[in-house]
Design an enzyme around this catalytic site. Structure first.
Site, PDB file in Angstrom:
ATOM      1  N   LYS A   1       0.838  -1.215   0.000  1.00 39.95           N
ATOM      2  CA  LYS A   1       0.000   0.000   0.000  1.00 39.95           C
ATOM      3  C   LYS A   1       0.870   1.261   0.000  1.00 39.95           C
ATOM      4  O   LYS A   1       0.653   2.171  -0.788  1.00 39.95           O
ATOM      5  CB  LYS A   1      -0.907   0.020   1.235  1.00 39.95           C
ATOM      6  CG  LYS A   1      -1.831  -1.181   1.363  1.00 39.95           C
ATOM      7  CD  LYS A   1      -2.752  -1.053   2.558  1.00 39.95           C
ATOM      8  CE  LYS A   1      -2.044  -1.087   3.906  1.00 39.95           C
ATOM      9  NZ  LYS A   1      -1.438  -2.385   4.257  1.00 39.95           N
TER      10      LYS A   1
ATOM     11  N   ARG B   1     -10.150   0.683   7.664  1.00 40.83           N
ATOM     12  CA  ARG B   1      -9.821  -0.723   7.971  1.00 40.83           C
ATOM     13  C   ARG B   1     -10.915  -1.422   8.740  1.00 40.83           C
ATOM     14  O   ARG B   1     -10.769  -2.613   9.055  1.00 40.83           O
ATOM     15  CB  ARG B   1      -8.578  -0.795   8.854  1.00 40.83           C
ATOM     16  CG  ARG B   1      -7.330  -0.506   8.118  1.00 40.83           C
ATOM     17  CD  ARG B   1      -6.135  -0.670   9.033  1.00 40.83           C
ATOM     18  NE  ARG B   1      -5.087   0.133   8.457  1.00 40.83           N
ATOM     19  CZ  ARG B   1      -3.820  -0.216   8.396  1.00 40.83           C
ATOM     20  NH1 ARG B   1      -3.419  -1.331   8.932  1.00 40.83           N
ATOM     21  NH2 ARG B   1      -2.945   0.570   7.818  1.00 40.83           N
TER      22      ARG B   1
ATOM     23  N   ARG C   1      11.812  -5.654   5.226  1.00 39.47           N
ATOM     24  CA  ARG C   1      11.559  -4.213   5.010  1.00 39.47           C
ATOM     25  C   ARG C   1      12.466  -3.336   5.879  1.00 39.47           C
ATOM     26  O   ARG C   1      12.624  -3.566   7.072  1.00 39.47           O
ATOM     27  CB  ARG C   1      10.103  -3.888   5.343  1.00 39.47           C
ATOM     28  CG  ARG C   1       9.856  -2.383   5.338  1.00 39.47           C
ATOM     29  CD  ARG C   1       8.414  -2.014   5.315  1.00 39.47           C
ATOM     30  NE  ARG C   1       7.678  -2.508   6.458  1.00 39.47           N
ATOM     31  CZ  ARG C   1       6.365  -2.368   6.590  1.00 39.47           C
ATOM     32  NH1 ARG C   1       5.669  -1.774   5.641  1.00 39.47           N
ATOM     33  NH2 ARG C   1       5.750  -2.838   7.648  1.00 39.47           N
TER      34      ARG C   1
ATOM     35  N   ARG D   1      10.977  -1.519  11.388  1.00 41.79           N
ATOM     36  CA  ARG D   1       9.864  -1.215  12.281  1.00 41.79           C
ATOM     37  C   ARG D   1       9.742  -2.259  13.385  1.00 41.79           C
ATOM     38  O   ARG D   1       9.897  -3.448  13.134  1.00 41.79           O
ATOM     39  CB  ARG D   1       8.552  -1.172  11.476  1.00 41.79           C
ATOM     40  CG  ARG D   1       8.223   0.203  10.991  1.00 41.79           C
ATOM     41  CD  ARG D   1       7.107   0.238   9.998  1.00 41.79           C
ATOM     42  NE  ARG D   1       5.904  -0.491  10.367  1.00 41.79           N
ATOM     43  CZ  ARG D   1       4.780  -0.460   9.650  1.00 41.79           C
ATOM     44  NH1 ARG D   1       4.717   0.263   8.555  1.00 41.79           N
ATOM     45  NH2 ARG D   1       3.729  -1.143  10.023  1.00 41.79           N
TER      46      ARG D   1
ATOM     47  N   ARG E   1      -0.794  -9.032  13.402  1.00 44.54           N
ATOM     48  CA  ARG E   1      -1.329  -8.033  12.452  1.00 44.54           C
ATOM     49  C   ARG E   1      -2.147  -8.736  11.369  1.00 44.54           C
ATOM     50  O   ARG E   1      -3.190  -8.242  10.951  1.00 44.54           O
ATOM     51  CB  ARG E   1      -0.176  -7.245  11.820  1.00 44.54           C
ATOM     52  CG  ARG E   1       0.381  -6.195  12.770  1.00 44.54           C
ATOM     53  CD  ARG E   1       1.752  -5.712  12.330  1.00 44.54           C
ATOM     54  NE  ARG E   1       1.757  -5.006  11.068  1.00 44.54           N
ATOM     55  CZ  ARG E   1       2.856  -4.814  10.343  1.00 44.54           C
ATOM     56  NH1 ARG E   1       4.027  -5.283  10.748  1.00 44.54           N
ATOM     57  NH2 ARG E   1       2.789  -4.159   9.204  1.00 44.54           N
TER      58      ARG E   1
HETATM   59  P1  AP5 Z   1       4.805  -1.547   1.943  1.00 36.66           P
HETATM   60  O1  AP5 Z   1       4.552  -0.714   0.739  1.00 36.66           O
HETATM   61  O2  AP5 Z   1       5.450  -0.888   3.132  1.00 36.66           O
HETATM   62  O3  AP5 Z   1       3.464  -2.337   2.362  1.00 36.66           O
HETATM   63  P2  AP5 Z   1       2.209  -1.846   3.196  1.00 36.66           P
HETATM   64  O4  AP5 Z   1       1.030  -2.546   2.638  1.00 36.66           O
HETATM   65  O5  AP5 Z   1       2.171  -0.348   3.265  1.00 36.66           O
HETATM   66  O6  AP5 Z   1       2.593  -2.512   4.597  1.00 36.66           O
HETATM   67  P3  AP5 Z   1       2.454  -1.971   6.070  1.00 36.66           P
HETATM   68  O7  AP5 Z   1       3.176  -2.994   6.926  1.00 36.66           O
HETATM   69  O8  AP5 Z   1       2.957  -0.562   6.200  1.00 36.66           O
HETATM   70  O9  AP5 Z   1       0.949  -2.034   6.307  1.00 36.66           O
HETATM   71  P4  AP5 Z   1       0.225  -2.074   7.646  1.00 36.66           P
HETATM   72  O10 AP5 Z   1      -1.146  -1.850   7.194  1.00 36.66           O
HETATM   73  O11 AP5 Z   1       0.441  -3.275   8.484  1.00 36.66           O
HETATM   74  O12 AP5 Z   1       0.964  -0.939   8.497  1.00 36.66           O
HETATM   75  P5  AP5 Z   1       0.634   0.601   8.738  1.00 36.66           P
HETATM   76  O13 AP5 Z   1       1.897   1.325   8.915  1.00 36.66           O
HETATM   77  O14 AP5 Z   1      -0.347   1.093   7.761  1.00 36.66           O
HETATM   78  O15 AP5 Z   1       5.693  -2.814   1.501  1.00 36.66           O
HETATM   79  C1  AP5 Z   1       6.128  -3.777   2.445  1.00 36.66           C
HETATM   80  C2  AP5 Z   1       7.509  -4.309   2.034  1.00 36.66           C
HETATM   81  O16 AP5 Z   1       7.394  -5.024   0.800  1.00 36.66           O
HETATM   82  C3  AP5 Z   1       8.547  -3.198   1.767  1.00 36.66           C
HETATM   83  O17 AP5 Z   1       9.791  -3.690   2.139  1.00 36.66           O
HETATM   84  C4  AP5 Z   1       8.483  -2.987   0.242  1.00 36.66           C
HETATM   85  O18 AP5 Z   1       9.693  -2.510  -0.271  1.00 36.66           O
HETATM   86  C5  AP5 Z   1       8.161  -4.401  -0.249  1.00 36.66           C
HETATM   87  N1  AP5 Z   1       7.320  -4.431  -1.450  1.00 36.66           N
HETATM   88  C6  AP5 Z   1       6.245  -3.637  -1.724  1.00 36.66           C
HETATM   89  N2  AP5 Z   1       5.695  -3.997  -2.908  1.00 36.66           N
HETATM   90  C7  AP5 Z   1       6.440  -5.064  -3.378  1.00 36.66           C
HETATM   91  C8  AP5 Z   1       6.365  -5.884  -4.546  1.00 36.66           C
HETATM   92  N3  AP5 Z   1       5.409  -5.699  -5.475  1.00 36.66           N
HETATM   93  N4  AP5 Z   1       7.274  -6.871  -4.691  1.00 36.66           N
HETATM   94  C9  AP5 Z   1       8.253  -7.066  -3.757  1.00 36.66           C
HETATM   95  N5  AP5 Z   1       8.386  -6.316  -2.631  1.00 36.66           N
HETATM   96  C10 AP5 Z   1       7.472  -5.326  -2.444  1.00 36.66           C
HETATM   97  O19 AP5 Z   1      -0.111   0.487  10.167  1.00 36.66           O
HETATM   98  C11 AP5 Z   1       0.645   0.153  11.330  1.00 36.66           C
HETATM   99  C12 AP5 Z   1      -0.275   0.049  12.529  1.00 36.66           C
HETATM  100  O20 AP5 Z   1      -0.960   1.318  12.738  1.00 36.66           O
HETATM  101  C13 AP5 Z   1      -1.417  -0.977  12.419  1.00 36.66           C
HETATM  102  O21 AP5 Z   1      -0.980  -2.273  12.751  1.00 36.66           O
HETATM  103  C14 AP5 Z   1      -2.418  -0.396  13.441  1.00 36.66           C
HETATM  104  O22 AP5 Z   1      -1.989  -0.656  14.763  1.00 36.66           O
HETATM  105  C15 AP5 Z   1      -2.289   1.110  13.193  1.00 36.66           C
HETATM  106  N6  AP5 Z   1      -3.233   1.580  12.164  1.00 36.66           N
HETATM  107  C16 AP5 Z   1      -2.938   2.037  10.921  1.00 36.66           C
HETATM  108  N7  AP5 Z   1      -4.041   2.383  10.253  1.00 36.66           N
HETATM  109  C17 AP5 Z   1      -5.090   2.136  11.093  1.00 36.66           C
HETATM  110  C18 AP5 Z   1      -6.510   2.273  10.957  1.00 36.66           C
HETATM  111  N8  AP5 Z   1      -7.078   2.731   9.827  1.00 36.66           N
HETATM  112  N9  AP5 Z   1      -7.292   1.914  12.016  1.00 36.66           N
HETATM  113  C19 AP5 Z   1      -6.726   1.467  13.170  1.00 36.66           C
HETATM  114  N10 AP5 Z   1      -5.395   1.310  13.354  1.00 36.66           N
HETATM  115  C20 AP5 Z   1      -4.575   1.625  12.318  1.00 36.66           C
END
Ligand code: AP5
Length: 207
Positions: free
Chosen positions: A8, A83, A121, A154, A165
């Protein structure tokens, strides 16, 4: 939308660039608050370190404030929001006068690939660009290619937190995927392909 590690953040940055709008990641907003030691940041930490979602009320308030910023009046990309069904209903209602969300992209990736991506990552401590030590390594393993700042891993990418998660995603967010599938606004992307292949699929989906 998509599970943790589905790409994402990687694709949101590209979409924002080609559309000329801002993008926001709710996870980044929480981490930013945490680095500034705000009350919201301290609250969010207690949930994030376990891989649980931050409560809807505070998450919705935070996103609505961002959406209302005049800098975002021309449109925006939401990364990782909504979400939960309550969050989906809140953004639907907020944007009802302007016709709701234009498009919802769902990034579909099998679980084994997600775990592999998250364990490799590393993120820029300054501009937040995500790299992957296996799939898209930086030129220098300790430095961002763009701004030369240091890279970090992270806390919630530890294997036991990643597993929770994924469980929380299945429980809370799978129903939201169905909500948007039923509404007809959602496009499904095979996000298990390479970054550039996913980027092309996203561009096609956005027309
Ligand atoms: P990346 O692009 O970072 O993936 P992502 O989907 O953004 O993953 P996240 O881990 O950031 O998502 P998340 O939803 O768990 O965490 P968030 O920070 O939003 O890519 C991941 C890796 O893969 C990278 O190394 C990248 O280089 C690689 N990659 C990407 N595309 C690739 C491809 N095509 N091929 C190969 N490699 C690839 O949320 C963190 C926490 O915040 C949550 O757990 C929760 O506690 C809280 N939170 C966030 N939003 C909410 C909400 N709306 N409601 C409640 N709590 C929330």
């Amino acid at each position: 939308m998509g599970p943790p590690g589905s790409g994402k953040g990687t694709q949101a940055a590209h979409i924002a660039k080609i559309c000329g709008v801002n993008s926001v990641s709710t996870g980044d907003l929480f981490r930013d608050n945490l680095s500034k030691n705000t009350e919201l940041g301290r609250l969010a930490k207690t949930y994030m370190e376990k891989g649980e979602y931050v409560p809807d009320e505070v998450t919705i308030d935070m996103v609505m404030q961002w959406v209302e910023d005049p800098d975002n009046s021309q449109g925006f990309v939401l990364d990782g929001f909504p979400r939960t069904i309550i969050q989906a209903e809140a953004i639907d209602s907020k944007l009802s006068d302007s016709g709701g969300l234009d498009k919802v992209l769902f990034f579909d990736v099998p679980e084994d690939v997600l775990v592999e991506r998250l364990s490799g990552r590393v993120i820029c401590s300054s501009c937040q660009i995500p790299y992957n030590l296996v799939f898209s390594p930086p030129k220098n393993p300790d430095e961002c290619d763009t701004c030369n700042s240091s890279l970090y891993q992270r806390e919630d990418d530890k294997p036991e937190v990643v597993r929770n998660r994924l469980r929380v995603y299945m429980r809370e967010t799978e129903p939201v995927v169905q909500f948007f599938r039923d509404s007809g606004t959602m496009m499904e992307i095979n996000a298990a392909l390479s970054v550039s292949e996913v980027r092309s699929a996203v561009e096609t989906a956005l027309g």
